[in-house]
Design an enzyme around this catalytic site. Structure first.
Site, PDB file in Angstrom:
ATOM      1  CE  LYS A  89      -4.343  -0.503   2.394  1.00 40.76           C
ATOM      2  NZ  LYS A  89      -4.932  -0.415   3.738  1.00 40.76           N
TER       3      LYS A  89
HETATM    4  C1  E4P Z   1      -8.173  -0.269   4.322  1.00 38.83           C
HETATM    5  O1  E4P Z   1      -7.513  -0.557   3.369  1.00 38.83           O
HETATM    6  C2  E4P Z   1      -8.035   1.002   5.040  1.00 38.83           C
HETATM    7  O2  E4P Z   1      -6.741   1.149   5.488  1.00 38.83           O
HETATM    8  C3  E4P Z   1      -9.004   1.113   6.176  1.00 38.83           C
HETATM    9  O3  E4P Z   1     -10.268   0.598   5.793  1.00 38.83           O
HETATM   10  C4  E4P Z   1      -9.118   2.544   6.671  1.00 38.83           C
HETATM   11  O4  E4P Z   1     -10.139   2.623   7.594  1.00 38.83           O
HETATM   12  P1  E4P Z   1     -10.374   3.881   8.528  1.00 38.83           P
HETATM   13  O5  E4P Z   1     -10.920   4.988   7.723  1.00 38.83           O
HETATM   14  O6  E4P Z   1     -11.338   3.360   9.549  1.00 38.83           O
HETATM   15  O7  E4P Z   1      -9.028   4.248   9.143  1.00 38.83           O
END
Ligand code: E4P
Length: 228
Positions: A89
Site C-alpha cells: 500500500k
Molecule cells: C483499508 O484498506 C483502510 O486502510 C481502512 O479501511 C481505513 O479505515 P479507517 O478509515 O477506519 O481508518
C-alpha cells in the site's frame, strides 16, 4: 465481487478465512498499532508473513512506513519479497500534497513487478490517476468520504465507469467501512472489493430474528424427538 478483512489480527483472520467468506486481507500502520503489532520492522515482517501464509494464495496488503521517495521504493520491494501474495500500500500523495507517490507507484508496478494498492483516496479522480499509473488496486476511503459530507457511492460509481471505459486493470477496494449496510451498497455501486472490519463481518452474519427463529426450531426439535 468479494470482501476482504481489514485487520492484522491472526485469530480474527483465521476465523473468517476458515468460513471461506473472505478473499484477502488489508492492513495499515494504524490497524497494526491498534492490533498490538510490536517489534518495529521485524515485528511487521513476522506478522505479515504469518498472515500471508495463512491466507495464501489470497492477497495481503501491507503499507509502507515512509513518504520518502527512495524509502517507499526500497520498502515496497522488500515487503513484496516477504511472501508471493503480499502487495504494497502506498498513499496517493504525501501528507502535504507531495507528488512523488504516483511516480513511485508506476516504477514499482512497471519495473519491479510489485502489485500496489494505492490508498487513502477520497475521490474518483484520484482513483483514475492511480489506475493510470498502473495500480493493481485503488482504495477509496468511503466511510471517511461520507464523514466529510460527500456521497461515496457516487465516487465508486464514477471510478468503476472510468476503469471500465478505459480498460484499466485496477480493482476498486471500498474501504473505511462504518456500517454493515456499507458492504452491499458499495459492492452494488461497482466496487470489486469491500474491505470490512471483523466486527462488521460478524454483524453481516448475525441477525436477531435469525437467533429467535433458530431457537424456535431447537425447541420444537426437542418436542419432536419425544413424540412417539
Ligand atoms: C483499508 O484498506 C483502510 O486502510 C481502512 O479501511 C481505513 O479505515 P479507517 O478509515 O477506519 O481508518
Amino acid at each position: 465481487m468479494s470482501i476482504f478483512i481489514d485487520s492484522s489480527r491472526l485469530e480474527e483472520i483465521k476465523k473468517y478465512h476458515k468460513m471461506g467468506i473472505i478473499r484477502g486481507v488489508t492492513t495499515n500502520p494504524t490497524i497494526m498499532v491498534k492490533d498490538g503489532v510490536t517489534g518495529g520492522l521485524l515485528g511487521i515482517k513476522e506478522q505479515s508473513i504469518k498472515i500471508a501464509k495463512l491466507i495464501d494464495p489470497l492477497p495481503l496488503s501491507v503499507e509502507v512506513l515512509s513518504n520518502n521517495r527512495d524509502e517507499m521504493i526500497d520498502q515496497a520491494v522488500e515487503f513484496a519479497k516477504w511472501a508471493p501474495n503480499i502487495n504494497v500500500k502506498i498513499t496517493i500523495h504525501g501528507p502535504n500534497g507531495e507528488l512523488d507517490n504516483l511516480e513511485v507507484i508506476n516504477i514499482l508496478e512497471t519495473q519491479h513487478d510489485v502489485r500496489i494498492n494505492v490508498t487513502a483516496m477520497m475521490s474518483a479522480q484520484q482513483c483514475y490517476l492511480a489506475a493510470c499509473a498502473g495500480a493493481s488496486y485503488v482504495s477509496i476511503f468511503c466511510g471517511r468520504v461520507n464523514n466529510m459530507g460527500y456521497n461515496s457511492i457516487e465516487e465508486i460509481t464514477k471510478t468503476r465507469k472510468l476503469l471500465d471505459l478505459f480498460n484499466l486493470k485496477s480493482k476498486i477496494i471500498a474501504a473505511s467501512t462504518r456500517e454493515v449496510l456499507n458492504v452491499s451498497e458499495w459492492l452494488l455501486a461497482g466496487a470489486h472489493i469491500v474491505t470490512v472490519t471483523p466486527k462488521l463481518i460478524e454483524g453481516m452474519i448475525i441477525h436477531p430474528y435469525t437467533k429467535e427463529t433458530v431457537q424456535m426450531f431447537l425447541n420444537d426439535a426437542k418436542k419432536l424427538s419425544k413424540l412417539l
